[in-house]
Design a protein around this motif. Structure first.
Motif, short mmCIF file in Angstrom:
data_model
loop_
_atom_site.label_atom_id
_atom_site.label_comp_id
_atom_site.label_asym_id
_atom_site.label_seq_id
_atom_site.Cartn_x
_atom_site.Cartn_y
_atom_site.Cartn_z
N ASP A 52 83.96 -2.37 -37.68
CA ASP A 52 83.14 -1.38 -38.01
C ASP A 52 82.76 -0.63 -36.80
N PHE A 53 82.70 -0.56 -35.47
CA PHE A 53 82.12 -0.23 -34.50
C PHE A 53 82.47 1.19 -34.93
N GLY A 54 84.11 1.16 -35.16
CA GLY A 54 84.16 2.75 -35.39
C GLY A 54 83.99 3.41 -36.42
N GLY A 55 83.53 2.55 -36.74
CA GLY A 55 82.87 3.04 -38.88
C GLY A 55 81.63 3.80 -38.28
N GLN A 56 81.33 2.65 -37.72
CA GLN A 56 79.82 2.57 -37.20
C GLN A 56 79.69 3.73 -36.36
N LEU A 57 80.32 4.04 -35.38
CA LEU A 57 80.18 5.48 -34.07
C LEU A 57 80.33 6.44 -34.81
N GLY A 58 81.81 6.82 -35.97
CA GLY A 58 82.29 7.55 -36.42
C GLY A 58 80.80 8.32 -37.56
N LEU A 59 79.67 7.85 -38.44
CA LEU A 59 78.95 8.18 -39.07
C LEU A 59 77.70 8.52 -38.10
N TRP A 60 77.55 7.96 -37.22
CA TRP A 60 76.62 8.11 -36.07
C TRP A 60 77.11 9.59 -35.48
N CYS A 61 77.75 9.43 -34.64
CA CYS A 61 78.65 11.53 -34.35
C CYS A 61 78.33 12.21 -35.32
#
Length: 68
Positions: free
Chosen positions: A16-25
């Motif tokens: 989930d952290f990786g998904g959020q990071l990818g979304l915001w980046c």
């Protein structure tokens, strides 16, 4: 017998952290790209407008010289 287990494991947390990071980046990259594109397009349109004004003035000067 009561058994406890974690509701949210490390794997799920990292996913989930990786998904959020990818979304915001991704949003950040697109936003930066859009601002750069806006700046370039505005500069291009401003340059074309100023060139047209300069060309019109040069044409008016040439016509004024021809009258004399």
């Amino acid at each position: 017998m009561l058994r406890e287990s974690e509701a949210y494991g490390w794997v799920n947390l990292l996913a989930d952290f990786g998904g959020q990071l990818g979304l915001w980046c991704g949003i950040s990259f697109l936003t930066c790209f859009e601002f750069i594109f806006l700046f370039v397009e505005t500069a291009w349109m401003s340059g074309r407008h100023n060139y047209a004004i300069w060309k019109r003035k040069q044409e008016e000067k040439r016509k004024a010289k021809e009258r004399w």
